[in-house]
Design a protein around this motif. Sequence first.
Motif, PDB file in Angstrom:
ATOM      1  N   ALA A   2     -14.127  11.589 -37.715  1.00 45.59           N
ATOM      2  CA  ALA A   2     -15.208  11.911 -38.661  1.00 45.59           C
ATOM      3  C   ALA A   2     -14.651  12.552 -39.925  1.00 45.59           C
ATOM      4  N   ASN A   3     -13.733  13.520 -39.755  1.00 44.14           N
ATOM      5  CA  ASN A   3     -13.121  14.162 -40.920  1.00 44.14           C
ATOM      6  C   ASN A   3     -12.394  13.147 -41.785  1.00 44.14           C
ATOM      7  N   GLN A   4     -11.665  12.257 -41.150  1.00 42.86           N
ATOM      8  CA  GLN A   4     -10.910  11.254 -41.898  1.00 42.86           C
ATOM      9  C   GLN A   4     -11.848  10.358 -42.711  1.00 42.86           C
ATOM     10  N   GLU A   5     -12.929   9.905 -42.102  1.00 43.07           N
ATOM     11  CA  GLU A   5     -13.869   9.024 -42.805  1.00 43.07           C
ATOM     12  C   GLU A   5     -14.542   9.737 -43.974  1.00 43.07           C
ATOM     13  N   VAL A   6     -15.043  10.925 -43.724  1.00 44.93           N
ATOM     14  CA  VAL A   6     -15.783  11.654 -44.753  1.00 44.93           C
ATOM     15  C   VAL A   6     -14.857  12.132 -45.874  1.00 44.93           C
ATOM     16  N   LEU A   7     -13.747  12.745 -45.499  1.00 44.55           N
ATOM     17  CA  LEU A   7     -12.855  13.312 -46.516  1.00 44.55           C
ATOM     18  C   LEU A   7     -12.142  12.248 -47.336  1.00 44.55           C
ATOM     19  N   SER A   8     -11.741  11.168 -46.708  1.00 46.28           N
ATOM     20  CA  SER A   8     -11.066  10.124 -47.490  1.00 46.28           C
ATOM     21  C   SER A   8     -12.043   9.454 -48.459  1.00 46.28           C
ATOM     22  N   ALA A   9     -13.321   9.427 -48.119  1.00 45.00           N
ATOM     23  CA  ALA A   9     -14.327   8.880 -49.042  1.00 45.00           C
ATOM     24  C   ALA A   9     -14.583   9.836 -50.204  1.00 45.00           C
ATOM     25  N   LYS A  10     -14.606  11.138 -49.935  1.00 41.84           N
ATOM     26  CA  LYS A  10     -14.879  12.139 -50.981  1.00 41.84           C
ATOM     27  C   LYS A  10     -13.646  12.455 -51.821  1.00 41.84           C
ATOM     28  N   HIS A  13      -8.388   9.894 -54.204  1.00 43.80           N
ATOM     29  CA  HIS A  13      -7.107   9.813 -54.904  1.00 43.80           C
ATOM     30  C   HIS A  13      -6.501  11.205 -55.084  1.00 43.80           C
ATOM     31  N   ILE A  14      -5.628  11.552 -54.180  1.00 43.78           N
ATOM     32  CA  ILE A  14      -4.905  12.819 -54.303  1.00 43.78           C
ATOM     33  C   ILE A  14      -3.436  12.479 -54.482  1.00 43.78           C
ATOM     34  N   ASP A  15      -2.905  12.850 -55.642  1.00 46.65           N
ATOM     35  CA  ASP A  15      -1.498  12.602 -55.884  1.00 46.65           C
ATOM     36  C   ASP A  15      -0.823  13.905 -56.308  1.00 46.65           C
ATOM     37  N   LEU A  16       0.464  13.830 -56.533  1.00 48.11           N
ATOM     38  CA  LEU A  16       1.230  15.020 -56.884  1.00 48.11           C
ATOM     39  C   LEU A  16       0.709  15.671 -58.159  1.00 48.11           C
ATOM     40  N   ASP A  17       0.288  14.870 -59.128  1.00 47.79           N
ATOM     41  CA  ASP A  17      -0.246  15.436 -60.381  1.00 47.79           C
ATOM     42  C   ASP A  17      -1.523  16.233 -60.123  1.00 47.79           C
ATOM     43  N   THR A  18      -2.383  15.717 -59.275  1.00 44.26           N
ATOM     44  CA  THR A  18      -3.632  16.406 -58.934  1.00 44.26           C
ATOM     45  C   THR A  18      -3.337  17.736 -58.246  1.00 44.26           C
ATOM     46  N   ILE A  19      -2.433  17.706 -57.285  1.00 42.61           N
ATOM     47  CA  ILE A  19      -2.064  18.920 -56.555  1.00 42.61           C
ATOM     48  C   ILE A  19      -1.394  19.920 -57.488  1.00 42.61           C
ATOM     49  N   ALA A  71      -7.046  24.696 -47.996  1.00 44.17           N
ATOM     50  CA  ALA A  71      -7.864  23.719 -47.276  1.00 44.17           C
ATOM     51  C   ALA A  71      -7.379  22.300 -47.572  1.00 44.17           C
ATOM     52  N   LEU A  72      -7.022  22.046 -48.818  1.00 45.21           N
ATOM     53  CA  LEU A  72      -6.504  20.737 -49.188  1.00 45.21           C
ATOM     54  C   LEU A  72      -5.194  20.452 -48.466  1.00 45.21           C
ATOM     55  N   GLU A  73      -4.332  21.457 -48.388  1.00 42.71           N
ATOM     56  CA  GLU A  73      -3.080  21.301 -47.641  1.00 42.71           C
ATOM     57  C   GLU A  73      -3.359  20.896 -46.190  1.00 42.71           C
ATOM     58  N   TYR A  80      -6.212  13.609 -42.739  1.00 38.31           N
ATOM     59  CA  TYR A  80      -7.598  13.242 -42.999  1.00 38.31           C
ATOM     60  C   TYR A  80      -7.733  12.409 -44.257  1.00 38.31           C
ATOM     61  N   THR A  81      -6.794  12.571 -45.178  1.00 37.04           N
ATOM     62  CA  THR A  81      -6.735  11.774 -46.390  1.00 37.04           C
ATOM     63  C   THR A  81      -5.266  11.651 -46.762  1.00 37.04           C
ATOM     64  N   GLU A  82      -4.971  10.652 -47.544  1.00 42.46           N
ATOM     65  CA  GLU A  82      -3.587  10.446 -47.930  1.00 42.46           C
ATOM     66  C   GLU A  82      -3.323  11.050 -49.298  1.00 42.46           C
TER      67      GLU A  82
END
Length: 84
Positions: A2-10, A13-19, A71-73, A80-82
């Motif tokens: 459930a976490n994977q489905e919900v979080l990857s949809a929300k 796009h998480i990349d090094l620049d975003t972090i 939390a993102l870490e 849960y997301t890539e």
Amino acid sequence: KANQEVLSAKLPHIDLDTITRLAVRIAELRASYLAKALAVAETSGVPSVTALEDLQRHRVAFEELREAFEALERVIERGYTEAV
């Protein structure tokens, strides 16, 4: 699952620049909070309510974004997301 489905949809796009942008913003907020604390320390007597409210506002902003980063870490570590 459930976490994977919900979080990857929300968080599609998480990349090094975003972090990195989030980490830099947290560092800025930490610096701002500490600068406010040092300014309060420069005054004598009991700090004004306004000064303390301003200090608190800076602390809360810093702490909230720091917690969000943690939390993102966890989301990334648990897969849960890539992050690219």
